[in-house]
Scaffold this motif. Sequence first.
Motif, PDB file in Angstrom:
ATOM      1  N   PHE A 247       9.938 -41.269  25.162  1.00 34.65           N
ATOM      2  CA  PHE A 247      10.054 -42.629  25.885  1.00 34.65           C
ATOM      3  C   PHE A 247       9.007 -43.428  24.757  1.00 34.65           C
ATOM      4  O   PHE A 247       7.992 -43.888  25.473  1.00 34.65           O
ATOM      5  N   SER A 296      12.239 -46.866  29.727  1.00 35.41           N
ATOM      6  CA  SER A 296      13.413 -46.406  28.835  1.00 35.41           C
ATOM      7  C   SER A 296      14.782 -46.963  29.463  1.00 35.41           C
ATOM      8  O   SER A 296      14.914 -46.845  30.682  1.00 35.41           O
ATOM      9  N   SER A 297      15.560 -47.375  28.436  1.00 34.52           N
ATOM     10  CA  SER A 297      17.110 -47.939  29.123  1.00 34.52           C
ATOM     11  C   SER A 297      17.995 -46.806  29.237  1.00 34.52           C
ATOM     12  O   SER A 297      18.994 -46.854  29.863  1.00 34.52           O
ATOM     13  N   LYS A 298      17.623 -45.342  28.975  1.00 31.84           N
ATOM     14  CA  LYS A 298      18.419 -44.331  28.754  1.00 31.84           C
ATOM     15  C   LYS A 298      18.265 -43.787  30.088  1.00 31.84           C
ATOM     16  O   LYS A 298      19.191 -42.817  30.369  1.00 31.84           O
ATOM     17  N   SER A 317      16.294 -36.279  28.966  1.00 26.38           N
ATOM     18  CA  SER A 317      16.515 -37.713  28.338  1.00 26.38           C
ATOM     19  C   SER A 317      15.815 -37.938  27.200  1.00 26.38           C
ATOM     20  O   SER A 317      14.553 -37.377  27.121  1.00 26.38           O
ATOM     21  N   ASP A 319      14.911 -41.562  24.544  1.00 26.22           N
ATOM     22  CA  ASP A 319      14.816 -42.831  23.970  1.00 26.22           C
ATOM     23  C   ASP A 319      14.680 -42.804  22.342  1.00 26.22           C
ATOM     24  O   ASP A 319      14.003 -41.771  21.985  1.00 26.22           O
ATOM     25  N   ASP A 320      15.366 -43.835  21.943  1.00 30.24           N
ATOM     26  CA  ASP A 320      14.907 -43.932  20.259  1.00 30.24           C
ATOM     27  C   ASP A 320      13.548 -44.950  20.039  1.00 30.24           C
ATOM     28  O   ASP A 320      13.316 -45.361  20.753  1.00 30.24           O
TER      29      ASP A 320
END
Length: 602
Positions: A247, A296-298, A317, A319-320
């Motif tokens: 993240f 994080s949006s994930k 998970s 994230d980018d």
Amino acid sequence: MKQLKLTGFVIFLFFLTECLSLPTKPQDVDDFNIIQKFIEDNVGYITIITFAQYVQEASFEEVEMLAKTMTEYRDQCLANSKLPQCSKLPNDALQEAICAMEGVPQKHNFSYCCNKGGFERRLCFFRNKKADVGFLPPLPTLDPEVKCQAYKNNSESFLSNYIYEVSRRNPFVFTPTLLTVMGLIEEMAKTCCEEQDKANCFRIKAVPVIQYLKAFSSFQKNVCGAFLRFGPTVLKSIYIAIFSQKFPKTEFEELTSILEDVSSKYDGCCEGDAVQCIRGRSKLMSHICSKQDSISSKIKECCEKKIPERGECIIQSKDDKPKDLSLKEEKFTENKNVCEERNADQDTFMAKFLYEYSRRHQELSTPELLRIARVYDDLLRECCNAENPPDCYSTMENKFNETTEKSLKIVQRECEHFQNLGKDDLKYHYFIKFTKIAPQLSTDELTFLGEEMVTALLTCCTLSEEFACVDNLVDLVIGEICGVNGNRTINPAVDHCCKTNFAFRRHCFEALEADKTYVPPSASQGLFTFHTDLCQAHNEELQRKKDRFLVNLVKLKPELTDEELRSSLTGFTNLVDKCCKAEGPEACFNEEDSDSSHNVSE
């Protein structure tokens, strides 16, 4: 088998816990109630896991006895909560009840733990856990029809017995993970028991469940081993690296508050305190889910899942990396005030460095990020005492690249083995290597380590992120060798690698040679005595016998070269082939036994 009546016991445990840490904020109250409901719905399974992990030899019937005792104990405390025994912590109450079971501590040889109290007893129970479960009988295998009938007759009893068997064989796996495994088993039983070809369905669906359990087991044992051997600082570093990579848009201050929850979670989970572990994990995941916008949006879908799937989903998970995040953070190598900032608060300074470096380098493994941080810390000690510190630490990036290059070469050599050797030869290579450096380990442990090494290379050596994948998975194999308990000893060289420096233990293991302190057994212990049971062995069973033969041969004759050992294994394979085709296999084996013993003893 009778259905367990354990609800009262765990409600009682949580009655005690609530008295110790009541929530105060509205959202905390909601989370607390959700966790409470989850526990109440799964009380029997939680109790079984705890008992089976602490006393792996205990029978399922003894678990039932404990449940009855604890139910009576609960009734006493609900009638009069002021009784002295009702103020105990949940895990202490459970351990006392185990110790009070007539004849059980003596029967299973843990009376010495029961003679201790408080922290010492909890530590003793923890150290009573055995990673090598060769002393347990094989996991019972039932005909699929029988299995499905048992599930349909009483699903709770079926699952209780199953999770008992899994828990005693995986004593260091966290309770939430085992509850997830149990959910997967229930889902598998529901699906496969409706299929016509039940056996094939169970066989296919069991593979991901086993892989899931093995993956989380290895990671949890590795991290707990680091925590118990090196303390909370190393644990914090591991999680700074992991969270910052996963993240990378999380701010450092937010990360710091998350890490406070991580430490409390591991205190309970590593010790085997199921109540504290579930609460700690849930509190951590609730914290993360309450800050989705800044983390994080994930993880939105993960946060909508139920306990414990929510936690497992978040853990997996990623994230980018933010597009505006530069590759270098110059304030750690080009700022003239580096030494002043470091000296003002060394722990926070190093945590910030690891955070910034990790979020910028998602391509690196967790162990490599810890190595970089260690190199930076060591060099700063020198530079901050030099005449011109900025000149000294301005070359840090070169040192980081050198460290990564060395780690990369180790991975490249391992992947060359993967490319040049077939799967079996690759496995034999690691059987020989691990047995020579740690011959004191059991044959089962050594074959497991070799197989895990092959799995790591098969999984990673064709991926674009080869380096991070191999380095992360091989670090877990090293974690298996070093073990969870801080008092585990194997031999001086291996112990040194396990206990000296967590970040660089991979490099340390790479340099190990055959253990010079090892004294082989004087007798072959039946290694060269073969029987017709080899002819009845199915392919997988025969392969296991070959694997064990090779490991035991290395233990007996560690001075033999790899070529000589491989030649002996080929001889064993040819012997089985020849004698199993002969008219009198037993006579053939008897005739060949003495020749084999004589050839190896020369």
